[in-house]
Enzyme design. Sequence first.
Site, short mmCIF file in Angstrom:
data_model
loop_
_atom_site.label_atom_id
_atom_site.label_comp_id
_atom_site.label_asym_id
_atom_site.label_seq_id
_atom_site.Cartn_x
_atom_site.Cartn_y
_atom_site.Cartn_z
CG ASN A 155 -29.96 19.85 3.59
OD1 ASN A 155 -29.66 18.44 3.77
ND2 ASN A 155 -28.98 20.24 2.87
CD GLU A 253 -19.24 13.73 2.21
OE1 GLU A 253 -19.09 14.89 2.00
OE2 GLU A 253 -18.98 12.67 1.83
CB CYS A 287 -24.28 20.70 1.94
SG CYS A 287 -24.77 19.62 0.60
#
Length: 498
Positions: A155, A253, A287
């Site tokens: 992404n 993450e 995210c």
Amino acid sequence: MTKKLLKIESLPNYIDGSWTEGNEFTSVINPANGKKIVNVPLSNDEDVDVTVKAAQAAQKKWALVPAPQRAEILYNIGQLMKERKDDIARLLTLENGKVLEEARGEVQEGIDMAFYMAGEGRRLFGQTTNAELPDKFAMSVRSPVGVVGIITPWNFPIAIATWKTFPALIAGNAVVWKPATETPIMAYELAKICEEAGLPKGLLNVVYGSGSSVGDAMVHHPDIHVISFTGSNETGIRIAEACGRQLKKYSLELGGKNAVIVMEDADLDLAVEGIIWSAYGTSGQRCTACSRVIVHEDVKEKLEGKLLEQIKTLKVGNGLEDGIVMGPIINEAGLEKIKKYIEIGKNEGARLLTGGNELSITSSEDGYYFEPTLFTDATIDMRIAQEEVFGPVISIIPVNSFDEAIEANNSVSYGLSSSIFTNDVNRVYRAQRDLDTGIVYVNAGTTGAEIHLPFGGTKGTGNGHRDSGIQALDVFTEWKAIYVDYSGKLQRAQIDVE
Ligand code: NAP
């Protein structure tokens, strides 16, 4: 025209400064139209092993290069990225689908990170302190960990890689990078730039292939001393288990379930702008995307009306075309996941105000598109309000007070980003203290992190490490405590003499 920028049919691995052709390949698909862009190699554990050996040899020399000299190369990298920003951004849109202006923004983050970390070449500060004995000197310094493994998602295929690679390099490490198979082109572009910028061979290596083969081989390789991973919780937990068994350092993450809180005193037009941008930017595949709006009952109806008005104006389509504000979903699996959550939301009793369907775009027939979607009357216990959808879907959750809003925000297992719209200064300070997330915004949406601040989250969003900011250096360095005794005699510390 954009495809011509690439000029090759198959991407090569970049190992020890050589462009190495693969044996087996898979296709990279443009999510905007379903067409193949290029082939990408499916490498294996032997490729990883060869790469790690080369990286080890290169790292030994690199660690002895003064950090300000390492920095010169990072400045070159930043400069070349700057010169090629537009071409790189076009290729990013081609492989990932995000609209061109977002792609440019992402490349800019990489440029900023190069210059920021180059500056660290003249800092990389440790500490000096007083020793407890006379004629003795004490200090702590950062030392490189050796070879680091970097595994990145699709992404943010270039920004996230630079958040990890540049701090690792400036600190004196060598990098083995496995990009996501959906978005390998950014790795090719960055490797070319590193080569041209004068980065010695073996310091940045790109090995393409699936997570279950190349990624897994990196995680289990005894000579990779740190794994820095960004991606899903499922993969993150698998990596944590494997690294834990090897006592290997790892930084994770992971996902988010981020909320915008809108209080009754908020500037509603500003809140709507913030929500639309952070919920539907990158088609909700960030995210930090806003997927929950926690709104005070007093302004709920008004906010819903304003959101619906704005949603009607959003143009969805190929991110390379003018005027498009929301591009495609990354692939068929991403689309299916979103559709599944629409059904879950409906069955749980959330009310669908708009959207909820796959979209067909005439000019991009085989692309993967989804309508910007808005649910309301969700409650905090619903799956649609708890789980990461990773698509353009908002769930509105009504509340009756500030305290209830904070509680709703903190009710999820993730802790990445949160935001509050209010004009009450006391609430601002209480919110920044009480919102349990790694990033808090006031009167702005949930996205828009700046690279010189730490990026990451609390709870299920990670394991306490941070990307970007100087905090990223902690992932790629070990602290070494050094004592120099210049008394000329043996002074015994930790001995209690009367
Ligand atoms: P993913 O499926 O976990 O994949 C991420 C990377 O891990 C890919 O390169 C993947 O390779 C690799 N991988 C898969 N299985 C692996 C294994 N067993 N061992 C080692 N590596 C493995 O995640 P994604 O779908 O690409 O990314 C979306 C997720 O990333 C979302 O949950 C999002 O919230 C999260 N994210 C978090 C942040 C943050 O900073 N907190 C930022 C961006 C995204 P292949 O796909 O090539 O097989």
